[in-house]
Design an enzyme around this catalytic site. Sequence first.
Site, PDB file in Angstrom:
ATOM      1  N   CYS A   1       0.853  -1.176   0.105  1.00  0.00           N
ATOM      2  CA  CYS A   1       0.136  -0.129  -0.096  1.00  0.00           C
ATOM      3  C   CYS A   1       0.952   1.406  -0.045  1.00  0.00           C
ATOM      4  O   CYS A   1       1.863   1.418   0.909  1.00  0.00           O
ATOM      5  CB  CYS A   1      -0.974  -0.067   1.177  1.00  0.00           C
ATOM      6  SG  CYS A   1      -1.811   1.473   1.349  1.00  0.00           S
TER       7      CYS A   1
ATOM      8  N   CYS B   1      -1.404   6.327   6.634  1.00  0.00           N
ATOM      9  CA  CYS B   1      -2.614   5.982   7.167  1.00  0.00           C
ATOM     10  C   CYS B   1      -2.832   5.232   8.352  1.00  0.00           C
ATOM     11  O   CYS B   1      -2.112   4.412   8.640  1.00  0.00           O
ATOM     12  CB  CYS B   1      -3.585   5.204   5.627  1.00  0.00           C
ATOM     13  SG  CYS B   1      -5.088   4.352   6.219  1.00  0.00           S
TER      14      CYS B   1
ATOM     15  N   CYS C   1      -3.787   0.572   8.783  1.00  0.00           N
ATOM     16  CA  CYS C   1      -3.041  -0.539   9.037  1.00  0.00           C
ATOM     17  C   CYS C   1      -1.673  -0.169   9.433  1.00  0.00           C
ATOM     18  O   CYS C   1      -0.994   0.549   8.841  1.00  0.00           O
ATOM     19  CB  CYS C   1      -2.620  -1.263   7.609  1.00  0.00           C
ATOM     20  SG  CYS C   1      -4.251  -1.895   6.729  1.00  0.00           S
TER      21      CYS C   1
ATOM     22  N   CYS D   1      -8.019   0.730  -1.000  1.00  0.00           N
ATOM     23  CA  CYS D   1      -7.603   0.362   0.125  1.00  0.00           C
ATOM     24  C   CYS D   1      -7.328  -1.124   0.055  1.00  0.00           C
ATOM     25  O   CYS D   1      -7.863  -1.988  -0.312  1.00  0.00           O
ATOM     26  CB  CYS D   1      -8.700   0.368   1.252  1.00  0.00           C
ATOM     27  SG  CYS D   1      -8.412  -0.364   2.970  1.00  0.00           S
TER      28      CYS D   1
ATOM     29  N   GLN E   1     -19.158  -9.421  12.293  1.00  0.00           N
ATOM     30  CA  GLN E   1     -17.637  -9.602  12.092  1.00  0.00           C
ATOM     31  C   GLN E   1     -17.144  -9.216  10.501  1.00  0.00           C
ATOM     32  O   GLN E   1     -17.695  -9.569   9.726  1.00  0.00           O
ATOM     33  CB  GLN E   1     -17.220 -10.987  12.426  1.00  0.00           C
ATOM     34  CG  GLN E   1     -17.295 -11.398  13.815  1.00  0.00           C
ATOM     35  CD  GLN E   1     -16.288 -10.971  14.769  1.00  0.00           C
ATOM     36  OE1 GLN E   1     -15.210 -10.024  14.358  1.00  0.00           O
ATOM     37  NE2 GLN E   1     -16.283 -11.257  15.971  1.00  0.00           N
TER      38      GLN E   1
ATOM     39  N   TYR F   1     -24.013 -11.160  25.367  1.00  0.00           N
ATOM     40  CA  TYR F   1     -23.509 -10.170  24.223  1.00  0.00           C
ATOM     41  C   TYR F   1     -23.667 -10.715  22.857  1.00  0.00           C
ATOM     42  O   TYR F   1     -22.751 -10.742  22.051  1.00  0.00           O
ATOM     43  CB  TYR F   1     -22.028  -9.734  24.292  1.00  0.00           C
ATOM     44  CG  TYR F   1     -21.593  -9.266  25.769  1.00  0.00           C
ATOM     45  CD1 TYR F   1     -21.535  -8.136  26.150  1.00  0.00           C
ATOM     46  CD2 TYR F   1     -21.011 -10.224  26.519  1.00  0.00           C
ATOM     47  CE1 TYR F   1     -21.110  -7.695  27.476  1.00  0.00           C
ATOM     48  CE2 TYR F   1     -20.643 -10.037  27.935  1.00  0.00           C
ATOM     49  CZ  TYR F   1     -20.558  -8.722  28.289  1.00  0.00           C
ATOM     50  OH  TYR F   1     -20.389  -8.470  29.601  1.00  0.00           O
TER      51      TYR F   1
ATOM     52  N   GLU G   1     -28.744  -9.496  25.133  1.00  0.00           N
ATOM     53  CA  GLU G   1     -28.051  -8.432  24.257  1.00  0.00           C
ATOM     54  C   GLU G   1     -28.703  -7.293  24.753  1.00  0.00           C
ATOM     55  O   GLU G   1     -29.852  -7.162  24.925  1.00  0.00           O
ATOM     56  CB  GLU G   1     -28.245  -8.734  22.825  1.00  0.00           C
ATOM     57  CG  GLU G   1     -27.931  -7.525  21.998  1.00  0.00           C
ATOM     58  CD  GLU G   1     -26.580  -6.997  22.415  1.00  0.00           C
ATOM     59  OE1 GLU G   1     -26.189  -5.837  22.608  1.00  0.00           O
ATOM     60  OE2 GLU G   1     -25.662  -7.893  22.126  1.00  0.00           O
TER      61      GLU G   1
ATOM     62  N   ASP H   1     -19.110 -13.188  23.962  1.00  0.00           N
ATOM     63  CA  ASP H   1     -18.353 -12.410  23.185  1.00  0.00           C
ATOM     64  C   ASP H   1     -18.472 -10.831  23.625  1.00  0.00           C
ATOM     65  O   ASP H   1     -19.371 -10.029  22.611  1.00  0.00           O
ATOM     66  CB  ASP H   1     -18.790 -12.668  21.765  1.00  0.00           C
ATOM     67  CG  ASP H   1     -18.063 -12.046  20.660  1.00  0.00           C
ATOM     68  OD1 ASP H   1     -16.870 -11.475  21.121  1.00  0.00           O
ATOM     69  OD2 ASP H   1     -17.951 -12.319  19.392  1.00  0.00           O
TER      70      ASP H   1
ATOM     71  N   CYS I   1     -11.757 -10.164  21.912  1.00  0.00           N
ATOM     72  CA  CYS I   1     -11.292  -9.318  20.640  1.00  0.00           C
ATOM     73  C   CYS I   1      -9.918  -8.317  21.431  1.00  0.00           C
ATOM     74  O   CYS I   1      -9.425  -7.720  20.759  1.00  0.00           O
ATOM     75  CB  CYS I   1     -11.881  -8.178  19.846  1.00  0.00           C
ATOM     76  SG  CYS I   1     -13.069  -7.116  20.996  1.00  0.00           S
TER      77      CYS I   1
END
Length: 459
Positions: free
Chosen positions: A71, A77, A80, A166, A290, A319, A340, A388, A415
């Site tokens: 890239c 940017c 990433c 991108c 996701q 969740y 939730e 999660d 995560c």
Amino acid sequence: MKKNDVFEIEITGLGRDGEGIGHFEGQTFFINGALPGDTVRASVTKLKKTYGYARVLEIVQPSPDRVESVCPVSGRCGGCSLMNYSYIAQLRMKDALVEDDLVRIGGFDRAFIEKIKEPIIGMDDPLHYRNKAQIPVGERSDGKIVTGFYARHSHRIVEPDGKTGCMIGSPDNEEITHAVKSWMYENRINSYDETTGKGLVRHILIRHGVHTGQVMVCLVINGRSIPAADNLVDRLTVACPDITSICININKNKGNAILGERTECIWGEPTITDRVGDISFDISAKSFFQVNPVQMERLYSRALEYADLKGNENVYDLYSGIGTISLFLARKAGHVTGVEVVPDAVKDAVRNARLNGFSNTNFYTGRTEDVLPKLVAQGRPADVIVLDPPRKGAEKEVLDTILSVAPSKIVYVSCDPATLARDLKILCSGGLYELKKYTPVDQFPETMHIETCSLLVRK
């Protein structure tokens, strides 16, 4: 040392934002663009008492894991931070990151962690994996409209290279953003200005149904409606014939929240459909789904494997969002109950269960610590709990509630390794549960983020 001093330093690690870390004369330095194994000449930009920041002047000796970025704007940017780090090295680093957090924050013995961890699950191709893009829209002083992604630690928009676009997003995104900008130029529509609070177009949200080919475009606007809507529809559907949904989301609030409360469909359907395995999901503009469909299926398959359901268990999915994990589990469970706090997500989950013909699911709106004890008291025991949570991890009240109902297994999908380690320490500290195994799953190649699936078993 003082600001602008130049020094040579060897980089030995990476920070949470992908910055290189090295040590010089008793101080720790964070240096953007430097990688473990690099030796660089750097200039001091900021100094604190025991640490400082610097910028790279020259790479004296490159790391053996340094590669040419595909890239052209990856250095500027903020999307990433690892595009110039070999993918094998990325996986090695993320695997070590999870292990280190479990030892340092979770308090687990390293020999034990190395014994129970399973190999990290990476991608065959770590590019163009994102099925969602939230693209900010801005305007330069000369009136040119710019779209792209924010530079690191700022709201300055960096435009992707015009030839490549991108490298982790869909190639269609460039054509879609060009169509929106053409519509704005022709109809003299301004972008939103964060300083003044004026201007109409704030973000372009693009969702792709990777397995269905359907595409949604949603303009986030600082107003109630858009002018020349038919012209926008014509431009978008010519630029990308796969578009099946065009919406506007109304966000007139100041602040960093991208989406507002209300979304209106102005053309096509209000949702798109995608699949995880053989299960279909209706996805709206505000749905949590996701962003990496290939790795999502691998992650959820590992969660299902860890749950090891026999067909008669009562499973709670905390969740639960729009029901992605819930429906994966429902194929093997006796009954799945999703909890939730976001009402719109619960509505999506109910619709998705109906869409796929599941009759062994229920979804409840509310806080886990309020809903879960009531349901268990009503005679629905928790044989297995899957959770999660968002990046901040599970609330202490949720963990206490899980411990009080004492399921035979807990499958924790995370995560963020740091909050995972913190929460596993709480769940295991009382002696009721034992961490049996865990698997890191690379959902976000070219970035510092990593997902982890963990199994805890009641002793």
